[in-house]
Write a protein that holds these residues in place. Structure first.
Motif, PDB file in Angstrom:
ATOM      1  N   PRO A 124       0.799  -1.231   0.000  1.00  0.00           N
ATOM      2  CA  PRO A 124       0.000   0.000   0.000  1.00  0.00           C
ATOM      3  C   PRO A 124       0.832   1.281   0.000  1.00  0.00           C
ATOM      4  N   LEU A 125       1.992   1.307   0.652  1.00  0.00           N
ATOM      5  CA  LEU A 125       2.803   2.522   0.647  1.00  0.00           C
ATOM      6  C   LEU A 125       3.428   2.782  -0.710  1.00  0.00           C
ATOM      7  N   ALA A 126       3.746   1.743  -1.437  1.00  0.00           N
ATOM      8  CA  ALA A 126       4.305   1.922  -2.776  1.00  0.00           C
ATOM      9  C   ALA A 126       3.303   2.665  -3.643  1.00  0.00           C
ATOM     10  N   GLN A 127       2.039   2.314  -3.500  1.00  0.00           N
ATOM     11  CA  GLN A 127       1.002   2.992  -4.275  1.00  0.00           C
ATOM     12  C   GLN A 127       0.853   4.441  -3.822  1.00  0.00           C
ATOM     13  N   ASP A 128       0.953   4.686  -2.516  1.00  0.00           N
ATOM     14  CA  ASP A 128       0.843   6.044  -1.994  1.00  0.00           C
ATOM     15  C   ASP A 128       1.978   6.938  -2.490  1.00  0.00           C
ATOM     16  N   TYR A 129       3.186   6.360  -2.598  1.00  0.00           N
ATOM     17  CA  TYR A 129       4.340   7.127  -3.059  1.00  0.00           C
ATOM     18  C   TYR A 129       4.393   7.253  -4.572  1.00  0.00           C
ATOM     19  N   GLY A 130       3.623   6.412  -5.262  1.00  0.00           N
ATOM     20  CA  GLY A 130       3.625   6.451  -6.713  1.00  0.00           C
ATOM     21  C   GLY A 130       4.944   5.976  -7.310  1.00  0.00           C
ATOM     22  N   ILE A 131       5.545   4.969  -6.710  1.00  0.00           N
ATOM     23  CA  ILE A 131       6.837   4.472  -7.193  1.00  0.00           C
ATOM     24  C   ILE A 131       6.727   3.000  -7.577  1.00  0.00           C
ATOM     25  N   ASP A 132       7.670   2.545  -8.364  1.00  0.00           N
ATOM     26  CA  ASP A 132       7.770   1.136  -8.704  1.00  0.00           C
ATOM     27  C   ASP A 132       8.699   0.465  -7.709  1.00  0.00           C
ATOM     28  N   VAL A 133       8.127  -0.287  -6.804  1.00  0.00           N
ATOM     29  CA  VAL A 133       8.918  -1.016  -5.809  1.00  0.00           C
ATOM     30  C   VAL A 133       9.318  -2.348  -6.429  1.00  0.00           C
ATOM     31  N   PRO A 134      10.573  -2.739  -6.288  1.00  0.00           N
ATOM     32  CA  PRO A 134      11.027  -3.978  -6.924  1.00  0.00           C
ATOM     33  C   PRO A 134      10.264  -5.217  -6.462  1.00  0.00           C
ATOM     34  N   ASP A 135      10.088  -6.134  -7.384  1.00  0.00           N
ATOM     35  CA  ASP A 135       9.506  -7.441  -7.119  1.00  0.00           C
ATOM     36  C   ASP A 135      10.614  -8.286  -6.489  1.00  0.00           C
ATOM     37  N   LEU A 136      10.480  -8.585  -5.217  1.00  0.00           N
ATOM     38  CA  LEU A 136      11.527  -9.328  -4.508  1.00  0.00           C
ATOM     39  C   LEU A 136      11.533 -10.815  -4.835  1.00  0.00           C
ATOM     40  N   THR A 137      10.538 -11.277  -5.568  1.00  0.00           N
ATOM     41  CA  THR A 137      10.523 -12.690  -5.957  1.00  0.00           C
ATOM     42  C   THR A 137      11.351 -12.929  -7.217  1.00  0.00           C
ATOM     43  N   LEU A 138      11.862 -11.853  -7.804  1.00  0.00           N
ATOM     44  CA  LEU A 138      12.653 -11.965  -9.033  1.00  0.00           C
ATOM     45  C   LEU A 138      14.106 -11.518  -8.846  1.00  0.00           C
ATOM     46  N   ILE A 139      14.553 -11.453  -7.606  1.00  0.00           N
ATOM     47  CA  ILE A 139      15.932 -11.025  -7.354  1.00  0.00           C
ATOM     48  C   ILE A 139      16.910 -11.943  -8.080  1.00  0.00           C
TER      49      ILE A 139
END
Length: 136
Positions: free
Chosen positions: A48-63
């Protein structure tokens, strides 16, 4: 008549069993407490905070997939700890080193044969993230 085990032996066996438990449950709990607000319950960057900040947060399942199929354990721990600063636009990933420093320390080998004292919660969280990896 039943044979009774000495209390010291029983305690020792219980301690040995506790020490051999995987750290994934601790890592999952740490992830839930510290990471889901940005990375989401799925760890795919949909918190939810990623959406509030309007940023692309990395997908940690694809590290691992982003790293040629190898999970970069030391780099991941460095990012979580705060040694490696990760910035997403104007938002910087918080440092979790101080939070994860509480508790026991384990000897961690980064692949160079040198055992480095490392907070066990940090290792547990990184191991949990490693367990979430998918190929795409």
């Amino acid at each position: 008549m039943k044979a009774l085990l000495p209390i010291g032996l029983v305690a020792g066996l219980a301690l040995a069993a506790a020490c051999t438990q995987p750290s994934e449950p601790q890592g999952a709990l740490l992830f839930a407490e510290n990471c889901t607000s940005c990375h989401g319950l799925s760890a795919r960057g949909d918190g939810p905070l990623a959406q509030d900040y309007g940023i692309d947060v990395p997908d940690l399942t694809l590290i691992a997939a982003r790293n040629g199929g190898t999970f970069p354990m030391t780099r991941v721990m460095s990012t979580i700890d705060g040694f490696t600063r990760v910035q997403h636009g104007d938002v910087v990933m918080p440092e979790f080193g101080a939070i994860l420093a509480d508790g026991p320390v384990v000897s961690y080998d980064a692949g160079d044969g040198v055992l480095t004292p490392t907070p066990a919660p940090l290792v547990a969280l990184a191991e949990y993230l490693e367990s979430l990896q998918r190929t795409e």
